[in-house]
Write a protein that holds these residues in place. Structure first.
Motif, mmCIF file in Angstrom:
data_model
loop_
_atom_site.group_PDB
_atom_site.id
_atom_site.type_symbol
_atom_site.label_atom_id
_atom_site.label_comp_id
_atom_site.label_asym_id
_atom_site.label_seq_id
_atom_site.Cartn_x
_atom_site.Cartn_y
_atom_site.Cartn_z
ATOM 1 N N LYS A 153 0.880 -1.058 -0.094
ATOM 2 C CA LYS A 153 -0.053 0.010 -0.009
ATOM 3 C C LYS A 153 0.877 1.192 0.040
ATOM 4 C CE LYS A 153 -4.021 1.830 2.564
ATOM 5 N NZ LYS A 153 -4.806 1.933 3.665
ATOM 6 N N GLU A 154 0.577 2.092 -1.048
ATOM 7 C CA GLU A 154 1.623 3.539 -0.966
ATOM 8 C C GLU A 154 0.835 4.380 0.008
ATOM 9 O OE1 GLU A 154 4.044 4.622 -2.698
ATOM 10 O OE2 GLU A 154 4.340 3.011 -4.211
ATOM 11 N N ILE A 155 1.586 4.958 0.754
ATOM 12 C CA ILE A 155 1.063 5.849 1.646
ATOM 13 C C ILE A 155 1.502 7.293 1.519
ATOM 14 C CG2 ILE A 155 0.961 6.499 4.067
ATOM 15 C CD1 ILE A 155 -0.310 3.821 3.727
ATOM 16 N N GLN A 156 0.510 8.343 1.487
ATOM 17 C CA GLN A 156 1.149 9.679 1.118
ATOM 18 C C GLN A 156 1.876 10.020 2.466
ATOM 19 O OE1 GLN A 156 0.332 11.903 -1.253
ATOM 20 N NE2 GLN A 156 1.198 13.450 -0.080
ATOM 21 N N PRO A 157 3.136 10.452 1.879
ATOM 22 C CA PRO A 157 3.968 10.886 3.085
ATOM 23 C C PRO A 157 3.493 12.089 3.971
ATOM 24 C CG PRO A 157 5.178 10.593 1.092
ATOM 25 C CD PRO A 157 3.711 10.503 0.609
ATOM 26 N N GLY A 158 3.553 11.543 5.365
ATOM 27 C CA GLY A 158 3.366 12.511 6.220
ATOM 28 C C GLY A 158 1.648 12.725 6.330
ATOM 29 N N GLY A 159 1.043 11.786 5.616
ATOM 30 C CA GLY A 159 -0.517 12.011 5.536
ATOM 31 C C GLY A 159 -1.108 11.327 6.730
ATOM 32 N N GLN A 160 -2.598 11.225 6.587
ATOM 33 C CA GLN A 160 -3.404 10.620 7.577
ATOM 34 C C GLN A 160 -3.119 9.161 7.942
ATOM 35 O OE1 GLN A 160 -7.551 11.401 7.133
ATOM 36 N NE2 GLN A 160 -8.001 10.347 9.160
ATOM 37 N N GLU A 161 -2.540 8.509 6.815
ATOM 38 C CA GLU A 161 -2.293 6.977 7.113
ATOM 39 C C GLU A 161 -0.800 6.564 7.438
ATOM 40 O OE1 GLU A 161 -5.276 4.519 4.513
ATOM 41 O OE2 GLU A 161 -4.038 5.833 3.201
ATOM 42 N N SER A 162 -0.027 7.623 7.515
ATOM 43 C CA SER A 162 1.535 7.751 7.961
ATOM 44 C C SER A 162 1.444 7.059 9.393
ATOM 45 C CB SER A 162 2.113 8.841 7.552
ATOM 46 O OG SER A 162 3.502 8.599 7.805
#
Length: 448
Positions: A402-411
């Protein structure tokens, strides 16, 4: 190429490994299950046959009695069974004895946990250097393949680290290994694998931060993370086997391990530890009898194999990796989800044993096919991860990325703050009833 497998051990993990080996015995050949208690081996064989998992009936599935601490006896059994591959799934105390037998016979050696001595716990890192790695030169001299820690963690998570370095990152900053069991076994308290080994893991925390070893008190650093499929779960910073080799073999600034514990587990564990019941050292009773408190606790707890029939829910184990690719920040979660009920329906096991028992069979298949055969001692991350993960995908442990947005909510932020702040927030609140202890397990009432 090697054929014929000797599985040492007859616990929950060996149960799963026997099923999976039988399902792939066209590749692996004969399968012998050996343990001190022969009846446990025979129970596993009965389960395999009951489920119809012996793929090629021309190849044998049989049992033998063995005290694996007896090196000559283990050598003799390897020779008598003509076993080319030994999968050591017994207690971690027998690792070096089994390895010595493999060095004498030339059989490939595999295990799923770091070696332990009964009178020592959470040894100085890197722990592998205290026992296994001291024999690496001998393995190389003899051309012996020895694959260390090839369960799930350690094992598959090590392969995920190698996969991250190979496919997803040019440079890795941090790796956080997250292990959570969101299932329910319905017991007041039980461990999912050998209680003795389980509790010995949590005496102290050694972790790899900023390229150095740091020690923290047990259960002192807590986070809550929203996992795929299983949802938000509390996890605690812990030491674990894989850190002791990953710190050497993977180029990353920090590599940490986090394990999920519910408030009830933390409560029971804390009481047992505070009262001294988790001590691995012997005490003398007023009768003069000498006992080890931890072994008494183990004897009182349910056998992890007995949890399987009624187990519900899922596990999620994976690596949250941060770094850079093509000059840009990147975050990826490489993980695996297993369902307890589905594991039981397939091989009459609970999910924790399943995730640990499938990988050594996948590794054995790679060895039998000549794909993994380094002819020396290695940890899993030193081997090509892709054929391993490909077999796991096929035989029961599919990997998700799963790719995660850097620093995002799913980090996930695994950085550790000042200890005083961490201690203030690493709390567990449990409601109990003296008349009905099961109230501690009741779901919490929704907040208005």
């Amino acid at each position: 190429m090697k054929k014929n497998v000797l599985i040492i051990g007859a616990g929950g993990v060996a149960h799963v490994a026997a099923h999976k080996a039988a399902m792939n015995n066209d590749v692996l050949g004969d399968i012998c299950i050996a343990s001190r208690t022969l009846s446990k081996c025979d129970e596993i064989i009965e389960s395999v046959l009951r489920k119809g998992h012996l793929k090629d009936p021309a190849n044998r599935l049989y049992s033998r009695q063995l005290d694996a601490l007896d090196i000559p006896a283990t050598v003799k059994l390897i020779q008598e069974t003509n076993s080319g591959i030994v999968i050591n799934l017994g207690a971690a105390f027998i690792n070096m004895s089994v390895l010595e037998a493999c060095l004498e016979t030339g059989a490939v050696y595999m295990d799923t946990a770091i070696h332990e001595e009964p009178d020592k716990v959470c040894e100085t890192p890197p722990w592998y250097a205290n026992y296994e790695w001291k024999r690496k030169d001998r393995c190389a001299e003899k051309g012996l393949t020895a694959i260390l820690g090839v369960g799930f963690d350690p094992g598959v998570v090590n392969a995920y680290c190698a996969l991250a370095a190979k496919r997803y990152f040019d440079q890795i900053d941090t790796i956080d290994i997250l292990d959570v069991n969101a299932g329910s076994h319905g017991k007041y308290f039980a461990t999912n694998f050998d209680p003795e080994i389980n509790f010995r893991e949590f005496i102290k925390v050694w972790t790899w931060i900023d390229r150095q070893w740091k020690e923290y008190p047990t259960h002192s650093v807590k986070r809550v993370y929203d996992f795929p499929v299983v949802g938000p779960c509390p996890i605690y910073l812990n030491g674990h086997d894989e850190l002791h080799s990953l710190s050497k073999n993977i180029d990353a600034n920090s590599i940490r391990f986090w394990m999920g514990f519910g408030d009830h587990y933390i409560n029971v564990f804390t009481v047992l530890r505070t009262l001294g019941f988790l001590s691995h050292l012997p005490v003398t009773l007023t009768t003069g009898q000498e006992v080890v408190p931890l072994k008494v606790v183990k004897a009182l707890f349910p056998d992890p194999k007995t949890l399987a029939p009624g187990y519900t829910g899922k596990t999620c184990i994976g690596n949250f990796v941060k770094g850079w690719k093509d000059g840009k920040p990147r975050e990826v979660f490489i993980y695996q989800v297993s369902d307890h009920k589905q594991c039981y329906e397939e091989v009459e096991s609970q999910g924790i044993s399943y995730t640990a028992g499938v990988p050594p069979v996948a590794a054995a298949m790679l060895v039998a096919q000549g794909i993994w055969d380094p002819k020396t001692m290695v940890n899993v991350e030193e081997l090509d991860p892709e054929p391993f993960i490909a077999i796991l995908d096929r035989i029961g442990l599919p990997t998700e990325v799963k790719e995660i947005q850097p620093g995002g909510q799913e980090s996930f932020d695994g950085s550790v703050r000042e200890l005083a702040q961490e201690l203030a927030e690493s709390t567990a609140t449990v409601t109990v009833s003296a008349a009905n202890p099961m109230i501690a397990l009741a779901p919490k009432s929704p907040k208005n």
